[in-house]
Scaffold this motif. Structure first.
Motif, PDB file in Angstrom:
ATOM      1  N   ARG A 107      34.337  25.988  44.473  1.00 46.46           N
ATOM      2  CA  ARG A 107      34.441  27.436  44.665  1.00 46.46           C
ATOM      3  C   ARG A 107      35.789  27.961  44.161  1.00 46.46           C
ATOM      4  O   ARG A 107      35.856  28.993  43.486  1.00 46.46           O
ATOM      5  N   SER A 108      36.857  27.242  44.453  1.00 51.12           N
ATOM      6  CA  SER A 108      38.189  27.675  44.031  1.00 51.12           C
ATOM      7  C   SER A 108      38.338  27.650  42.512  1.00 51.12           C
ATOM      8  O   SER A 108      38.941  28.545  41.917  1.00 51.12           O
ATOM      9  N   PHE A 109      37.785  26.620  41.901  1.00 48.80           N
ATOM     10  CA  PHE A 109      37.888  26.490  40.444  1.00 48.80           C
ATOM     11  C   PHE A 109      37.257  27.683  39.762  1.00 48.80           C
ATOM     12  O   PHE A 109      37.800  28.222  38.794  1.00 48.80           O
ATOM     13  N   TYR A 110      36.091  28.114  40.245  1.00 45.66           N
ATOM     14  CA  TYR A 110      35.357  29.213  39.612  1.00 45.66           C
ATOM     15  C   TYR A 110      35.570  30.556  40.308  1.00 45.66           C
ATOM     16  O   TYR A 110      34.976  31.554  39.907  1.00 45.66           O
ATOM     17  N   ARG A 111      36.385  30.557  41.375  1.00 44.03           N
ATOM     18  CA  ARG A 111      36.654  31.774  42.134  1.00 44.03           C
ATOM     19  C   ARG A 111      35.352  32.423  42.604  1.00 44.03           C
ATOM     20  O   ARG A 111      35.130  33.630  42.440  1.00 44.03           O
ATOM     21  N   LEU A 112      34.500  31.601  43.199  1.00 44.83           N
ATOM     22  CA  LEU A 112      33.205  32.090  43.667  1.00 44.83           C
ATOM     23  C   LEU A 112      33.360  32.863  44.976  1.00 44.83           C
ATOM     24  O   LEU A 112      34.217  32.542  45.789  1.00 44.83           O
TER      25      LEU A 112
END
Length: 287
Positions: A282-287
């Motif tokens: 989630r953090s990597f893609y800013r979901l």
């Protein structure tokens, strides 16, 4: 394990055996020069048509996934041997009743690692629940090798989360059918490992590697190498079970020997629970 030592043996044994098994259903297997080439299994299984088989194994799963709206996957690898906590407990009881010490040791090892099955199951459920109600372009789907163990667990979690999931099975003597939790329309079988590997990466937005053996290590280091060499885009690579992975692979030793760079260890992260693994993605893609 039986094997052929005849270097001139060019048969495609597994695929041919599959066709032979279909003979009882009326599939024609006798050579026939007048048969259309694309309807001729004997012709398609010749050594000279291997390139065509490569194309077909690339094309069929690609088209079917497009039709089902599968564009973004989270690939989950891990041991095919791990079992659910309930099944592992039953195996321990049966082994202890047998009195076979070797069987008892194997069963207890499975029981010790059963928590990974349950965590892969919980992770699959998290992904499915996230995607519920999202626009198709924003949905994420669990993708596994379609087999038992950790693969089954992740597919099972997605199923229990009311989601669909992909299984990319391989024709192996010990794994004839995909696990029952793979969405039937997304349950594919491959003959060629190379084409299966391509499909793992074609839609992968993340990789979560649970503890496993040769197959898991093969897939994990394939992905790390592709990202390291920039043959594939950077994606989150999560090593689930930090104690297992740090004991298994001494990355610090590789750095000390100069065979990898210190920055190479930034290509992956560790997680020990499903929520942490999901948060990394989630953090990597800013979901």
């Amino acid at each position: 394990m039986s094997s052929s030592r005849n270097i001139h043996d060019r048969r495609l044994a597994d695929a041919w055996a599959t066709l032979q098994a279909h003979a009882d259903s009326g599939l024609p297997l006798d050579p026939d020069a007048s048969r259309l080439a694309f309807a001729d299994p004997e012709f398609l299984l010749r050594r000279e048509t291997r390139g065509i088989r490569f194309q077909l194994e690339l094309l069929k799963p690609d088209l079917e996934q497009q039709a089902m709206g599968i564009e973004n996957t989270i690939v989950v690898f891990g041991s095919a041997r791990f079992r659910s906590e309930e099944e592992a407990a039953e195996l321990v009881a049966a082994a202890e009743a047998s009195g076979d010490e070797a069987q008892v040791r194997r069963a207890r090892a499975l029981a010790r690692n059963a928590h990974y099955y349950e965590k892969a199951r919980a992770f699959g459920r998290l992904v499915a629940q996230y995607s519920a109600g999202k626009d198709p372009a924003d949905m994420l789907f669990i993708c596994t090798g379609g087999g038992p163990g950790i693969m089954q667990a992740a597919n099972r979690g997605a199923y229990e989360g009311d989601g669909i999931s992909v299984g990319l099975a391989i024709a192996l003597p010990m794994e004839e059918q995909a696990n029952q939790y793979v969405t039937p329309a997304l349950s594919f079988k491959f003959h060629y490992f190379a084409l299966r590997k391509m499909h793992f990466m074609m839609r992968a937005k993340a990789l979560v590697a649970f503890p496993g053996g040769f197959g898991t290590l093969d897939e994990l280091f394939e992905v790390i190498t592709l990202v390291q060499t920039r043959k594939a885009r950077q994606v989150p690579i999560v090593l689930f079970g930090s104690e297992y992975w740090k004991r298994l692979v001494n990355f610090d030793f590789l750095i000390e020997e100069g065979v990898i760079s210190p920055a190479d260890t930034d290509l992956f992260q560790y997680a020990d629970d499903p929520a942490t693994a999901w948060e990394i993605i989630r953090s990597f893609y800013r979901l």
